[in-house]
Write a protein that holds these residues in place. Structure first.
Motif, PDB file in Angstrom:
ATOM      1  N   PHE A  29       0.984  -1.252   0.014  1.00  0.00           N
ATOM      2  CA  PHE A  29      -0.067   0.060   0.041  1.00  0.00           C
ATOM      3  C   PHE A  29       0.714   1.201  -0.075  1.00  0.00           C
ATOM      4  O   PHE A  29       2.000   1.064   0.635  1.00  0.00           O
ATOM      5  N   PRO A  30       0.520   2.435  -0.719  1.00  0.00           N
ATOM      6  CA  PRO A  30       1.181   3.481  -0.775  1.00  0.00           C
ATOM      7  C   PRO A  30       1.589   4.202   0.599  1.00  0.00           C
ATOM      8  O   PRO A  30       0.819   3.851   1.396  1.00  0.00           O
ATOM      9  N   GLN A  31       2.557   4.858   0.755  1.00  0.00           N
ATOM     10  CA  GLN A  31       2.733   5.420   1.944  1.00  0.00           C
ATOM     11  C   GLN A  31       1.643   6.401   2.558  1.00  0.00           C
ATOM     12  O   GLN A  31       0.927   6.349   3.351  1.00  0.00           O
ATOM     13  N   ASN A  32       1.513   7.187   1.583  1.00  0.00           N
ATOM     14  CA  ASN A  32       0.055   8.117   2.000  1.00  0.00           C
ATOM     15  C   ASN A  32      -1.155   7.601   0.987  1.00  0.00           C
ATOM     16  O   ASN A  32      -1.408   8.214   0.178  1.00  0.00           O
ATOM     17  N   GLU A  33      -1.702   6.446   1.914  1.00  0.00           N
ATOM     18  CA  GLU A  33      -2.860   5.879   1.341  1.00  0.00           C
ATOM     19  C   GLU A  33      -4.093   6.418   1.393  1.00  0.00           C
ATOM     20  O   GLU A  33      -4.061   7.602   2.249  1.00  0.00           O
ATOM     21  N   CYS A  34      -4.828   6.458   0.452  1.00  0.00           N
ATOM     22  CA  CYS A  34      -6.234   7.091   0.540  1.00  0.00           C
ATOM     23  C   CYS A  34      -6.914   7.012   1.772  1.00  0.00           C
ATOM     24  O   CYS A  34      -7.169   5.711   2.201  1.00  0.00           O
ATOM     25  N   GLU A  35      -7.349   7.894   2.463  1.00  0.00           N
ATOM     26  CA  GLU A  35      -7.784   8.027   3.702  1.00  0.00           C
ATOM     27  C   GLU A  35      -8.697   8.975   4.167  1.00  0.00           C
ATOM     28  O   GLU A  35      -8.380  10.121   3.446  1.00  0.00           O
TER      29      GLU A  35
END
Lengths: 135, 283
Positions: A29-35
């Motif tokens: 998962f990307p570091q700055n995941e969609c949240e």
């Protein structure tokens, strides 16, 4: 011809010493995941507190971050999202990657003083983001 | 000419800057489209950034509505799921009183007929009346343990009621000690007026009260502090309004077009039951 060349350039180079951890990195998962992120504002900041009596604080929240490639189970995304991802990666990078947007909202109750001096309590739909999704 | 052109440019850029506040970004270029594209909340917000309401409401009315707000919503403003009512809009109107109430705030019964004029312009066509009450505020000298029975006369003067419609006489009893407010239901009287998009209602009210324990004392001094407010409990059927019961059955959304709202809006409860039955049946 250019497109073929650029796509050729994108293919992963499977060299003899191919590094598995590199390969799996693309599924992390990307570091700055969609949240979901908070944004607490008060109507006095917008100078509306002279007619919006309640609530004093309003947190509409917002969605921000990168969408992972395998979005299926975590974001309730339709299969279309993965198709769009594949199109972006393999066929045409001008097609945008899936975006991180609100997927579910909750209502907000507002107490206002109307221009004629009457008072109104109203419940508005979809005023607070409660969940993010990739679309 | 160079100077005047420069001047014109500075003036134009100043105009752009003044428009740069966020709400103008939301508004379409044509002023006229504003009402169609923006949900009512933003329309109100964009119309009234920074503008104070012309008339300030009565402080007791504001106190009552704040208590109502705390009953229905959390501190963050989220409607409490526990509430079971179908209305998603409550409007409180203060009257334009045609006659001054008796001096000294103490009104002794039988009360003089007080003429009340309510202007309901803020009620939109998509808001359907579910319940309406006249709200009387008792001043604190009312604290007494006696039970009081009041009979009150309510006559709607305008719009003229259909002939032969006797004004309702509603015997009404309550224990003064417990009440800071008295709510008198006028739904049956106002329903046809609001439904027929009547927006100016002129009524006369008076009521006489006697103490249950000592009716021989005759009428009772009714400690009213201000003329009554009119509260309308409405179901806003527009798409932007929150419909708590339909969120349980998310299959049905309120009609987005005015033409269809008459079917969807009125049998609100039946519709919900129907959706419930079909949802359960499907399950």
């Amino acid at each position: 011809g250019q497109k073929a060349v650029s796509l050729e350039a994108k293919k992963p180079h499977l060299t003899a010493s191919f590094n598995l951890s590199e390969y799996f990195k693309q599924f992390l998962f990307p570091q700055n995941e969609c949240e979901l992120h908070d944004f607490r504002l008060s109507f006095s900041q917008l100078k509306w507190d002279n007619w919006i009596v309640a609530p004093h604080r309003y947190n509409p929240r917002y969605c921000k971050g990168d969408c992972p490639r395998a979005v299926r189970h975590r974001y309730g995304s339709p299969v279309h999202t993965m198709v769009q991802n594949i199109i972006y990666e393999k066929l045409d990078p001008s097609v945008p990657r899936p975006s991180c947007v609100p997927g579910k909202y909750s209502p907000l109750s507002v107490l206002t003083i109307e221009p004629d001096g009457s008072i109104a309590y109203k419940e508005y739909e979809d005023m607070i983001a409660t969940r993010c999704t990739c679309r | 000419s160079q100077a005047s052109r420069g001047e014109a440019q500075t003036r134009a850029s100043a105009a752009l800057e003044s428009e740069a506040d966020p709400w103008s970004l939301l508004l379409p270029v044509e002023e006229t489209d504003r009402s169609g594209l923006l949900p009512p909340l933003f329309k109100v917000l964009s119309d009234r950034r920074g503008e104070a309401p012309k008339l300030q409401p009565d402080s007791r009315a504001l106190y009552y509505m704040k208590k109502l707000y705390k009953t229905y919503a959390t501190k963050e403003g989220v409607p409490k799921p526990s509430r079971s009512h179908l209305y998603n809009t409550v409007r409180l109107f203060s009257p334009y009183v045609k006659q001054e109430p008796a001096p000294g705030n103490q009104v002794t019964g039988p009360l003089p007929m007080v003429d009340l004029l309510f202007n309901l312009d803020r009620v939109t066509a998509m808001e359907h009346l579910l319940k309406s009450v006249l709200l009387y505020t008792l001043n604190n000298s009312a604290a007494s343990s006696s039970t009081v029975t009041c009979v009150w006369d309510l006559v709607v003067k305008e719009p003229t009621m259909p002939s032969g419609k006797a004004p309702p006489r509603v015997p009404y009893s309550f224990t003064l000690k417990k009440h800071k407010w008295i709510e008198m239901d006028v739904t049956s009287l106002l329903q046809p007026l609001v439904a027929s998009s009547e927006r100016s209602i002129h009524m006369s009210v008076n009521f006489t009260c006697t103490k249950d324990q000592a009716p021989e004392d005759g009428v009772f001094n009714m400690p009213l502090s201000v003329p009554p407010s009119l509260i309308l409990y409405l179901n806003d059927t527009s798409a932007q309004a929150y419909h708590s019961w339909h969120s349980l059955h998310s299959t049905w959304r309120p009609s987005q077009h005015p033409g269809q709202d008459s079917v969807a809006a009125h049998p609100v409860k039946e519709e919900a039951m129907e959706v419930e039955r079909s949802a359960r049946h499907r399950r």
